[in-house]
Design an enzyme around this catalytic site. Structure first.
Site, short mmCIF file in Angstrom:
data_model
loop_
_atom_site.label_atom_id
_atom_site.label_comp_id
_atom_site.label_asym_id
_atom_site.label_seq_id
_atom_site.Cartn_x
_atom_site.Cartn_y
_atom_site.Cartn_z
N GLY A 164 0.78 -1.22 0.00
CA GLY A 164 0.00 0.00 0.00
C GLY A 164 0.82 1.28 0.00
O GLY A 164 0.27 2.37 -0.03
N HIS A 165 2.15 1.18 0.04
CA HIS A 165 3.01 2.37 0.15
C HIS A 165 4.15 2.29 -0.85
O HIS A 165 5.28 2.03 -0.46
CB HIS A 165 3.57 2.48 1.56
CG HIS A 165 4.06 3.84 1.92
ND1 HIS A 165 5.36 4.26 1.68
CD2 HIS A 165 3.45 4.87 2.53
CE1 HIS A 165 5.51 5.48 2.13
NE2 HIS A 165 4.38 5.88 2.66
N PHE A 166 4.07 2.52 -1.97
CA PHE A 166 2.93 2.73 -2.87
C PHE A 166 3.04 1.65 -3.94
O PHE A 166 4.15 1.43 -4.42
CB PHE A 166 2.98 4.12 -3.49
CG PHE A 166 3.04 5.23 -2.45
CD1 PHE A 166 1.89 5.65 -1.81
CD2 PHE A 166 4.24 5.82 -2.10
CE1 PHE A 166 1.93 6.67 -0.87
CE2 PHE A 166 4.28 6.84 -1.16
CZ PHE A 166 3.13 7.26 -0.54
#
Length: 155
Positions: free
Chosen positions: A56-58
């Site tokens: 999720g990052h990224f």
């Protein structure tokens, strides 16, 4: 490193895990390559794409979150103060403060981060360290971290 042993120059993952309560996916150091008594040390983190925060990052541009760089600095400092203390029994280290944090360059999968920590001072159970995260001889982050060493809660 045994308790009170200031002659040890390195610490492998099992020794780090004996000193720190952190485990995957939150253990941020893989080894300690240099220990200077209780004064300083260098922890190493091998950054890989399969770490959960990269989902999720990224996803299209994976960057290690800065807070995890701070955590790596703190864990390196915590391992140093636990291994340097002649406590006679297991201790925990709790974060107290993070000061002067700066993030200078992104850390990405494939990087090897060296966490350089140096003891500024300690008084009884309070320890303060200056810390830098370095990749390929370039400073990527820095902070001053302060922690308290305490006995683990009774079971």
């Amino acid at each position: 490193m045994t308790e009170g042993d200031s002659t040890r120059s390195t610490a492998e993952i099992l020794e780090i895990m004996a000193a720190l309560p952190h485990r995957y996916p939150f253990l941020m150091i893989d080894r300690i390559i240099e220990i200077n008594g209780g004064e300083s040390c260098i922890g190493v983190k091998n950054v890989t794409i399969n770490e959960p925060h990269f989902q999720g990052h990224f996803p299209s541009n994976p960057v290690m979150p800065g807070v995890l760089l701070i955590e790596g600095m703190a864990q390196t400092a915590g391992a140093l103060c636990i291994m340097a203390a002649d406590a006679g029994h297991a201790k925990l280290v709790y974060f107290l403060t993070i000061d002067n944090a700066k993030f200078r360059h992104p850390v990405v999968p494939g990087d090897v981060v060296h966490f350089h920590v140096k003891r500024l001072h300690n008084r009884r159970s309070i320890w303060k360290y200056s810390a830098e995260a370095i990749v390929d001889e370039k400073k990527v982050a820095e902070a001053v971290v302060c922690a308290m060493m305490a006995d683990p809660p009774s079971a």
